[in-house]
Design an enzyme around this catalytic site. Structure first.
Site, mmCIF file in Angstrom:
data_model
loop_
_atom_site.group_PDB
_atom_site.id
_atom_site.type_symbol
_atom_site.label_atom_id
_atom_site.label_comp_id
_atom_site.label_asym_id
_atom_site.label_seq_id
_atom_site.Cartn_x
_atom_site.Cartn_y
_atom_site.Cartn_z
ATOM 1 N N GLU A 116 0.826 -1.202 0.000
ATOM 2 C CA GLU A 116 0.000 0.000 0.000
ATOM 3 C C GLU A 116 0.864 1.257 0.000
ATOM 4 O OE1 GLU A 116 -3.176 -0.090 -0.482
ATOM 5 O OE2 GLU A 116 -3.258 -2.272 -0.385
ATOM 6 N N HIS B 292 2.095 2.093 -3.418
ATOM 7 C CA HIS B 292 1.167 2.881 -4.233
ATOM 8 C C HIS B 292 1.372 4.370 -3.989
ATOM 9 C CE1 HIS B 292 -1.126 -0.234 -6.134
ATOM 10 N NE2 HIS B 292 -1.541 -0.776 -5.001
ATOM 11 N N GLU C 246 -0.376 -2.332 -9.665
ATOM 12 C CA GLU C 246 -0.305 -3.386 -8.642
ATOM 13 C C GLU C 246 1.036 -4.115 -8.713
ATOM 14 O OE1 GLU C 246 -2.408 -3.955 -6.153
ATOM 15 O OE2 GLU C 246 -3.526 -2.221 -6.891
#
Length: 410
Positions: A277, A280, A354
């Site tokens: 996360e 990202h 991703e």
């Protein structure tokens, strides 16, 4: 072009979209019994794999029933001039276009919700219960529905009212003001979603002091990711399925862990998930996705502004008085093929992001821990390990588990 011909185009778009979706679902279902790839043989034992297959097949049959029922009702609603009836009913209560639109969409929303409740109830309390996922009480189910309707009416109704007001005040230029408003609203929701919306449905508590919190802060410090807030959400009161997410940006960014995630994974695996996360964020994926989404929204609004004054949009649905809300429905259907294409494009970008976030977690923390966490999460949710390529290409915003494992172990 006459209204009747445009009506036939609308019906054709609805039917073709439904048919394509069902064909892809069928192709996907044909792979439910495929042999598990060698890289994923440790996800399920034989008994667990049989259970996952049964779960997927039952959801597939249920989806066919629900979507078929919905499609039949939708076609009847169009053929029997349902939109004209609802529009006339709304106008019997007010002559103000904003009020008429709010009543119109309120009726559509409530009617749709009433029709969907039996299906949602069955899926929650029969299918999810049967496979050990459901933790929702009937009381919580009802309160969630009421809160959802109230939130939709408040936020959705407010946004719609502002957009129609822009249209009334500025005419064809409404799309510029609407675009700016949606941009500002999107940023606001991104920043304050966890602090304003989530508490209406879930309790969030700061992560307790201990090994996990220390490990998360140590990793965030190592990667230069300023982190002040780590929260645990009580997802277990609804489902056993686990999740984690990152929200906000700047001083308002926070990491949220589901309590089920903490129960299912060990410390290294949780940190690996959060490393993904954080990847990202470090790769600016949140910002890029927001910019792309707003760009697509702007283009859509501009095209809509070119057509909104065309009375044909309302006449196609047998509505006598042209209006913004009827034009919005007609345009939404006519534009849906383009939306599907842009959706596929956005999914392609999302899958690429991703992989990049996985690589960040692999390089900055531990690839093997991320692999084991992904496998555990897939196992605990009985996810499909062998989806059809067409389904992945069109619907998946994430690579498949097999693709992610191969990338992480390359």
């Amino acid at each position: 072009m006459n209204p009747q011909f445009l009506f036939y185009i609308i019906i054709a778009i609805l039917v073709i979209d439904f048919a394509i979706d069902k064909i892809i679902s069928y192709l996907n279902a044909k792979h439910f019994d495929d042999k598990i790839p060698n890289e994923l043989t440790d996800v399920y034992n034989e008994k667990e794999y049989l259970k996952s297959q049964a779960y997927k097949k039952e959801n597939y049959r249920f989806s066919l029933l629900k979507s078929g029922f919905t499609m039949i009702l939708t076609l009847f609603f169009f053929i029997l001039e349902g939109f004209a009836w609802v529009d006339n009913f709304s106008r019997s209560y007010s002559s103000n276009e904003i009020t008429v639109a709010l009543i119109f969409f309120g009726i559509i929303m409530i009617g749709s919700e009433i029709l969907s409740i039996p299906f949602t109830y069955y899926h929650t309390f029969v299918i999810e219960e049967k496979y050990g996922f459901n933790k929702t009480s009937k009381r919580l189910f009802i309160t969630d529905k009421l809160k959802g309707l109230l939130l939709s009416a408040t936020i959705g109704g407010g946004v719609l009212a502002i957009i129609i007001w822009f249209y009334q005040m500025t005419g064809d230029d409404f799309w510029v003001y609407t675009w700016m408003f949606i941009g500002a609203f999107t940023i606001f929701i991104t920043m304050f979603y966890s602090s304003l919306i989530v508490p209406l449905f879930n309790k969030q508590s700061p992560l307790e002091e201990g090994e996990l919190k220390d490990a998360i802060f140590a990793f965030s410090k190592k990667t230069g990711f300023t982190l002040n807030n780590i929260y645990v959400i009580d997802g277990s009161k609804r489902s056993t399925k686990a999740n984690a997410y990152f929200s906000g940006f700047g001083a308002k960014k926070r990491i949220v862990l589901y309590d089920t995630l903490i129960n299912d994974l060990n410390t290294d695996e949780i940190v690996a998930v959060l490393a993904h996360e954080i990847g990202h964020y470090k790769k600016k994926h949140v910002l890029i996705n927001m910019v792309l989404s707003l760009l697509v929204t702007g283009i859509t609004l501009y095209i809509f502004s070119l057509l909104i004054n065309n009375a044909l949009l309302s006449s196609a649905l047998s509505v006598d008085i042209p209006s913004f809300h009827i034009g919005l429905i007609t345009f939404g259907i006519l534009y849906s093929p383009i939306s599907e294409i842009t959706g596929i494009f956005m999914n392609m970008i999302s899958r690429k992001f991703e992989y990049q976030a996985d690589d960040f977690a692999k390089n900055q923390f531990n690839g093997s821990s991320l692999v084991s966490s992904l496998k555990k999460l897939s196992k605990n949710s009985l996810s499909n390990l062998t989806p059809h390529k067409a389904s992945v290409f069109i619907h998946y915003s994430h690579p498949t588990l097999l693709q992610r494992v191969r990338n992480l172990t390359a």
